[in-house]
Design an enzyme around this catalytic site. Structure first.
Site, short mmCIF file in Angstrom:
data_model
loop_
_atom_site.label_atom_id
_atom_site.label_comp_id
_atom_site.label_asym_id
_atom_site.label_seq_id
_atom_site.Cartn_x
_atom_site.Cartn_y
_atom_site.Cartn_z
N ASP A 73 8.24 -0.83 17.89
CA ASP A 73 7.20 -1.86 17.87
C ASP A 73 5.85 -1.23 17.55
OD1 ASP A 73 5.19 -3.81 19.78
OD2 ASP A 73 6.59 -4.74 18.39
N GLY A 111 39.99 -0.08 -39.12
CA GLY A 111 40.38 1.09 -39.91
C GLY A 111 40.46 2.33 -39.04
N ARG A 156 30.23 9.36 -28.38
CA ARG A 156 31.30 9.76 -27.45
C ARG A 156 32.66 9.85 -28.16
NH1 ARG A 156 28.34 5.93 -23.98
NH2 ARG A 156 27.56 6.99 -22.15
C1 LIG Z 1 -0.42 -1.24 10.72
C2 LIG Z 1 0.72 -1.51 9.79
C3 LIG Z 1 1.82 -2.23 10.19
N1 LIG Z 1 2.87 -2.49 9.32
C4 LIG Z 1 4.03 -3.30 9.74
O1 LIG Z 1 3.69 -4.15 10.79
C5 LIG Z 1 4.88 -4.56 11.47
C6 LIG Z 1 4.62 -4.52 12.94
O2 LIG Z 1 5.36 -5.48 13.58
P1 LIG Z 1 6.56 -5.16 14.59
O3 LIG Z 1 6.65 -6.27 15.54
O4 LIG Z 1 6.42 -3.78 15.12
O5 LIG Z 1 7.82 -5.15 13.62
P2 LIG Z 1 8.47 -6.35 12.80
O6 LIG Z 1 8.04 -6.25 11.36
O7 LIG Z 1 8.23 -7.66 13.45
O8 LIG Z 1 9.99 -6.00 12.84
P3 LIG Z 1 10.93 -5.91 14.15
O9 LIG Z 1 11.20 -4.47 14.35
O10 LIG Z 1 12.17 -6.68 13.79
O11 LIG Z 1 10.21 -6.53 15.30
C7 LIG Z 1 5.94 -3.55 11.09
O12 LIG Z 1 6.88 -4.18 10.23
C8 LIG Z 1 5.19 -2.49 10.32
O13 LIG Z 1 5.99 -1.91 9.31
C9 LIG Z 1 2.80 -2.03 8.03
O14 LIG Z 1 3.71 -2.28 7.21
N2 LIG Z 1 1.73 -1.27 7.63
C10 LIG Z 1 0.66 -1.00 8.45
O15 LIG Z 1 -0.29 -0.31 8.02
#
Ligand SMILES: Cc1cn([C@@H]2O[C@H](COP(=O)(O)OP(=O)(O)OP(=O)(O)O)[C@@H](O)[C@H]2O)c(=O)[nH]c1=O
Length: 611
Positions: free
Chosen positions: A88, A496, A513
């Site tokens: 998370d 041919g 080939r």
């Molecule tokens: C700061 C930042 C965050 N993220 C994305 O933010 C989501 C956070 O949400 P999460 O709740 O941790 O995850 P989720 O996307 O809801 O997926 P899940 O694990 O199923 O809860 C994740 O996606 C991360 O990559 C980026 O792609 N780039 C960045 O610079």
């Protein structure tokens, strides 16, 4: 490779990433981890005020995400995975926790807060080891967090709104994605960049070291003496990984008491220094298992798994089994192997094709390699079984065997045509554009099979008329490879035999080939026929996978082996092709590469055939 032992510890386990985040999936798969993705259904609504720190909140959320997936999978088929990973990511500023924005206004509020300031990004991670016995699920949780500081530039309102309107902020904590457009907002980063993107890979690897490769006793003593932290680099993991002792998941590690050296005999060396054992041979083990991966791919293709999933996926194993008329248990295993090989994806709704599989492994489609796979399964597999005799006796071992002539039987011929058609379609454009052929107005593709290359040549060069010259029994089947009523412009087929019949008139002759299928005397015979038909200033285009030191050994390996198991033909180096063309009156011989596997050689017919 130094890192592979760490990730390698998970290679033989069923690992599940309990996350819908495409970034996490990418980070972990690029690190070489093999896993299934099962997004968690845990609602991220824990009471933030109940946690002493923001990261405690992120860790707990990560843990709940992973626990939910582990117990759901266990309940479903009473077989939990071995390891479930949850994560998370949150952004914090001034004691406030920012998650994903609810809407554009919310994104604006978040980004305005971050504007011109430094904030923290925390990712909490939970690694859960599951063990189910007698229907009971036992879980060990290992958790950690990583913090990265990110500073935003002073940004104008317009820029913030432009960024929000791009849509990028909506599925990202704090309302920005540092890895994409959001990178433009960021002035500097202190700490692990990937942690901001969504997964602290470095810390995760160190955790795996703690879990699977606690340092050996003598390392701990030396380390203490030198006052260096016990486990701080992946190199220690790779070193520790080779001995039996000290490796493998330990309950102590999982519970977090990972600094303990395991009991067991330690081998002292002569000078009081511990000799570094060799690195763990993960790549070698993968190589040993390689044939199983090929066979799993062949089998899934043959059973039309990728066709079924392309049309109706995602599907559960039981439904796939019914459709391909196979056992549920066998199908389930095959599908899981295909997931591990990166050919299928597994989610809550079942198994689905990856783009690679839909594009290349389903039997229909312009880029299908289905026929090529079938040819390898039914022909090459058998031929390569004899590799040992070919190596012992040389290619004459193959010569003693009745040659599998693709034109001998209708089925075999069609199978061979399908293989060539798929492969040629895939590379035709690269071959057609390897040289500028616009000076020619007529071409003849000798042994051009279904016309896949000829069609691309005609498409690329609007003035070019192309003749495909092949055996009558091949031409007879050409229409089944093209849509009904197909009447290509500037392309026609002439039956041919290029060893017996007059070659059609053309400015440019193409041998794609073909030459590797023939022994030297036959190659000379064919080239002299081409040379006689080709007018001065005309061209000869040879397409082959040359045995060439320039190319990575891996790419030319199949060609080198083919040469051993084939009765009459042989692979040749680029120097040999150049010399062959020279010997038959072609000058200004140039060489180009078409993709990473094919070489294209172009020569111009000189006015005299003398070498
Ligand atoms: C700061 C930042 C965050 N993220 C994305 O933010 C989501 C956070 O949400 P999460 O709740 O941790 O995850 P989720 O996307 O809801 O997926 P899940 O694990 O199923 O809860 C994740 O996606 C991360 O990559 C980026 O792609 N780039 C960045 O610079």
């Amino acid at each position: 490779m130094v890192l592979s032992p760490v990730i390698g510890k998970l290679l033989h386990k069923r690992v599940v990433l309990a996350s819908a985040s495409p970034r996490r999936r990418e980070i972990l798969s690029q690190a070489g981890l093999r896993f299934e993705v099962v997004p968690s259904r845990f609602k991220e609504k824990l009471d933030k005020a109940a946690f002493p720190t923001p990261y405690a909140y992120a860790i707990e959320t990560a843990k709940q995400k992973a626990l939910e997936v582990a117990s759901r999978m266990h309940q479903k088929d009473l077989r939990a995975p071995d390891v479930v990973i949850g994560a998370d990511t949150i952004v914090t500023i001034g004691g406030l926790i920012l998650e994903k924005p609810a809407d554009k206004q919310d994104a604006y509020r978040m980004l305005s807060r971050l504007n011109g300031k430094e904030h923290s990004v925390f990712t909490g991670v939970a690694i859960i080891h599951c063990c189910s016995e007698d229907g009971q699920l036992d879980m060990d949780v290992c958790e950690f967090h990583e913090e990265t500081m990110v500073k935003f530039s002073e940004l104008s309102e317009d820029l913030l709104w432009e960024y929000i309107d791009s849509g990028e902020p909506m599925d990202k904590a704090g309302g920005y994605g540092i890895q994409a457009l959001g990178g433009m907002l960021v002035e500097c980063v202190r700490g692990d960049f990937l942690n901001v993107v969504g997964f602290p890979l470095n810390h995760f690897c160190k955790k795996l070291v703690e879990l699977y490769c606690p340092p050996r006793r003598e390392d701990v003593q030396r380390v203490k003496h030198e006052s260096i932290p016990a486990v701080d680099t992946f190199e220690i993991a790779s070193d520790a990984a080779q001995g039996d002792e000290g490796c493998g998941p330990s309950r102590a590690g999982v519970d977090g008491h990972s600094g303990q050296a395991p009991a067991g005999p330690q081998g002292p060396d002569t000078n009081g220094l511990v000799e570094n054992p060799p690195p763990f041979p993960s790549d070698l083990l993968d190589l040993i298992d390689g044939f199983k991966a090929s066979k799993a791919l062949f089998t899934a293709c043959k059973l039309k798994v990728f066709d079924v999933l392309k049309e109706e996926g995602p599907l559960k194993a039981v439904d796939v089994a019914r459709k391909i008329n196979a056992s549920v248990c066998g199908t389930g295993r095959l599908l899981d192997v295909c997931v591990a090989l990166g050919l299928l994806e597994k989610t809550d709704t079942g198994y689905g094709n990856t783009r690679l599989a839909s594009r290349h492994l389903a039997s229909e489609g312009a880029c299908s390699l289905h026929g090529f796979v079938a040819y390898h399964d039914e022909h090459a597999w058998t031929v390569f079984t004899d590799l040992e005799s070919a190596v012992r006796q040389g290619p004459q071992a193959a010569a003693g065997r009745p040659e599998e002539d693709p034109s001998q039987s209708r089925d075999r011929r069609l199978r061979f045509m399908r293989a060539m058609h798929g492969l040629t379609q895939l590379t035709a454009r690269q071959v057609a554009t390897a040289f500028d052929l616009s000076r020619f107005t007529s071409a003849c593709d000798l042994g051009g099979c279904t016309g896949a290359l000829a069609r691309e040549l005609a498409r690329e060069y609007p003035r070019l008329k192309v003749t495909v010259f092949d055996l009558p029994e091949v031409i007879e089947h050409v229409s089944s490879f093209h849509p009904e009523g197909w009447q290509p412009e500037r392309l026609h087929f002439v039956p041919g035999d290029f060893f017996k019949d007059d070659l059609p008139d053309a400015q440019l002759y193409v041998l794609s080939r073909i030459l590797h299928d023939w022994a030297d005397d036959r190659v000379h015979e064919l080239l002299s026929r081409v040379s006689r038909s080709c007018k001065p200033g005309g061209g000869l285009l040879v397409v082959e996978t040359a045995l060439d030191e320039r190319r990575a050994a891996r790419a030319s390996l199949p060609a080198a082996l083919n040469a051993l198991v084939r009765a009459q033909g042989r692979e040749r180096s680029l120097a040999e092709y150049r010399s062959l063309l020279g010997q038959h009156g072609f000058r200004d011989v140039q060489v180009a590469q078409a993709g990473d596997r094919l070489d294209v050689v172009l020569g111009t017919r000189a006015s005299s055939s003398a070498p």
